[in-house]
Write a protein that holds these residues in place. Sequence first.
Motif, PDB file in Angstrom:
ATOM      1  N   LEU A 108      -7.193  -8.828   5.774  1.00  0.00           N
ATOM      2  CA  LEU A 108      -6.619  -9.756   6.751  1.00  0.00           C
ATOM      3  C   LEU A 108      -7.522  -9.861   7.979  1.00  0.00           C
ATOM      4  CD1 LEU A 108      -4.275 -11.583   7.523  1.00  0.00           C
ATOM      5  CD2 LEU A 108      -3.109  -9.577   8.479  1.00  0.00           C
ATOM      6  N   GLU A 109      -8.074  -8.749   8.409  1.00  0.00           N
ATOM      7  CA  GLU A 109      -8.980  -8.761   9.561  1.00  0.00           C
ATOM      8  C   GLU A 109     -10.217  -9.606   9.285  1.00  0.00           C
ATOM      9  OE1 GLU A 109      -9.688  -4.633  10.130  1.00  0.00           O
ATOM     10  OE2 GLU A 109      -7.658  -4.222  10.877  1.00  0.00           O
ATOM     11  N   GLN A 110     -10.752  -9.505   8.064  1.00  0.00           N
ATOM     12  CA  GLN A 110     -11.910 -10.319   7.698  1.00  0.00           C
ATOM     13  C   GLN A 110     -11.572 -11.800   7.718  1.00  0.00           C
ATOM     14  OE1 GLN A 110     -15.177  -9.197   7.017  1.00  0.00           O
ATOM     15  NE2 GLN A 110     -14.296  -7.347   7.916  1.00  0.00           N
ATOM     16  N   ALA A 111     -10.415 -12.149   7.174  1.00  0.00           N
ATOM     17  CA  ALA A 111      -9.990 -13.552   7.156  1.00  0.00           C
ATOM     18  C   ALA A 111      -9.793 -14.079   8.570  1.00  0.00           C
ATOM     19  CB  ALA A 111      -8.700 -13.691   6.357  1.00  0.00           C
ATOM     20  N   GLN A 112      -9.178 -13.280   9.429  1.00  0.00           N
ATOM     21  CA  GLN A 112      -8.943 -13.701  10.811  1.00  0.00           C
ATOM     22  C   GLN A 112     -10.254 -13.855  11.577  1.00  0.00           C
ATOM     23  OE1 GLN A 112      -6.235 -10.581  11.982  1.00  0.00           O
ATOM     24  NE2 GLN A 112      -4.422 -11.781  11.455  1.00  0.00           N
ATOM     25  N   GLN A 113     -11.230 -12.979  11.302  1.00  0.00           N
ATOM     26  CA  GLN A 113     -12.534 -13.104  11.946  1.00  0.00           C
ATOM     27  C   GLN A 113     -13.208 -14.410  11.535  1.00  0.00           C
ATOM     28  OE1 GLN A 113     -14.131 -11.116  14.344  1.00  0.00           O
ATOM     29  NE2 GLN A 113     -15.372 -12.978  14.339  1.00  0.00           N
ATOM     30  N   LEU A 130     -10.117 -17.760   2.292  1.00  0.00           N
ATOM     31  CA  LEU A 130      -8.962 -17.816   1.387  1.00  0.00           C
ATOM     32  C   LEU A 130      -8.956 -16.612   0.451  1.00  0.00           C
ATOM     33  CD1 LEU A 130      -8.785 -21.611   0.398  1.00  0.00           C
ATOM     34  CD2 LEU A 130      -7.637 -20.403   2.269  1.00  0.00           C
ATOM     35  N   TRP A 131     -10.138 -16.206   0.015  1.00  0.00           N
ATOM     36  CA  TRP A 131     -10.250 -15.031  -0.869  1.00  0.00           C
ATOM     37  C   TRP A 131      -9.684 -13.808  -0.161  1.00  0.00           C
ATOM     38  CZ3 TRP A 131     -12.219 -10.168  -1.170  1.00  0.00           C
ATOM     39  CH2 TRP A 131     -12.475  -9.629  -2.439  1.00  0.00           C
ATOM     40  N   TYR A 132     -10.062 -13.627   1.096  1.00  0.00           N
ATOM     41  CA  TYR A 132      -9.587 -12.461   1.844  1.00  0.00           C
ATOM     42  C   TYR A 132      -8.084 -12.532   2.104  1.00  0.00           C
ATOM     43  CZ  TYR A 132     -14.192 -10.442   2.766  1.00  0.00           C
ATOM     44  OH  TYR A 132     -15.417  -9.836   2.630  1.00  0.00           O
ATOM     45  N   LEU A 133      -7.566 -13.720   2.380  1.00  0.00           N
ATOM     46  CA  LEU A 133      -6.120 -13.861   2.572  1.00  0.00           C
ATOM     47  C   LEU A 133      -5.374 -13.507   1.287  1.00  0.00           C
ATOM     48  CD1 LEU A 133      -5.898 -17.171   4.658  1.00  0.00           C
ATOM     49  CD2 LEU A 133      -5.419 -14.846   5.461  1.00  0.00           C
ATOM     50  N   LEU A 134      -5.885 -13.988   0.162  1.00  0.00           N
ATOM     51  CA  LEU A 134      -5.258 -13.680  -1.116  1.00  0.00           C
ATOM     52  C   LEU A 134      -5.393 -12.196  -1.432  1.00  0.00           C
ATOM     53  CD1 LEU A 134      -3.766 -14.782  -3.561  1.00  0.00           C
ATOM     54  CD2 LEU A 134      -5.970 -15.418  -4.579  1.00  0.00           C
ATOM     55  N   ALA A 135      -6.524 -11.615  -1.084  1.00  0.00           N
ATOM     56  CA  ALA A 135      -6.719 -10.180  -1.293  1.00  0.00           C
ATOM     57  C   ALA A 135      -5.699  -9.374  -0.494  1.00  0.00           C
ATOM     58  CB  ALA A 135      -8.135  -9.784  -0.888  1.00  0.00           C
ATOM     59  N   HIS A 136      -5.442  -9.800   0.742  1.00  0.00           N
ATOM     60  CA  HIS A 136      -4.443  -9.096   1.556  1.00  0.00           C
ATOM     61  C   HIS A 136      -3.050  -9.246   0.948  1.00  0.00           C
ATOM     62  CE1 HIS A 136      -1.638  -8.535   5.000  1.00  0.00           C
ATOM     63  NE2 HIS A 136      -2.428  -7.489   5.199  1.00  0.00           N
ATOM     64  N   GLN A 137      -2.746 -10.430   0.458  1.00  0.00           N
ATOM     65  CA  GLN A 137      -1.440 -10.661  -0.178  1.00  0.00           C
ATOM     66  C   GLN A 137      -1.249  -9.764  -1.390  1.00  0.00           C
ATOM     67  OE1 GLN A 137       0.036 -14.793  -0.688  1.00  0.00           O
ATOM     68  NE2 GLN A 137       0.063 -14.346  -2.890  1.00  0.00           N
TER      69      GLN A 137
END
Length: 284
Positions: free
Chosen positions: A272-277, A257-264
Amino acid sequence: MARMAWVEACQLDRSLLSLDHFFTIPPEYAQTLTGGLTNRCWKIVEHNGAAFVWRPTTQITKAFSISRFQEFQILSAIEKSRLGPKPIHVSEHGLLVEWIEGTSLTDGLPFDQLLASLVQVHELDKQRIPIAPFNYTARVDHYWMLLQSHYKTEAASEIYQQWRKPPILADVGSALCHFDLAGYNMVDTGEQHRIIDWEYAAIADPRLDLMLSISVAEEVPEQAVFRYCKMRGIDGIDDWVEGVLAWKPRASMMAMLWYLLAHQLWGDDYYLEQAQQMQCDFCH
């Protein structure tokens, strides 16, 4: 790192203007510091060579539930240990701390030395730190709430819903946790290893903090927990192993969630790549 005159830095980051009353003479220069997403900070150097780090309050820090006032309270409470930087000044605009001179331990830090520093943090007197305990569910719910709808895919939603509650575990007590302890947040001064970037620190289950450091270092959890417990003289290792393993998927979900929010917030595809991984790892 970009170095510039104080006036120029203030034009670039208006939060620096809040320090005008702190410095009797304007500093010689300011320098941007490279770091994590929420750590877009400045090194400030006076004409006499004294150096500080300015950690501003921004919309980004607010999005990640970071409080510079809480960070100031924690650093003030542990100041005598000299584990962290000395807090100098705090306001609604940010936090000023001492600059720790030394060598970054980003590369080549033996894991046992990292564990030794983690033990030092966990054994600090938490009673001296006047902050509310960490609420895991509230934190991940906050991240989820801020995400735009297109990030809330069926896969992400399923992972979030499955792991949004803390595990039910044997009580091993709470401790001051750093929540981002790795070599990149440690400095070798020549006398000791000191720890920087306490913005996520909180009173919490130390097994979650241990799991976060194990994940970053890519160590085997069971072996790492055994070494940690040996350093602390803990006999009930099973409760610690069980706890660390129970926190593992929850720590991964929180990081996702942190990575998704970071991408946003930043738009950098790396996040986004980290979150998807991480989503793929859950599927496996």
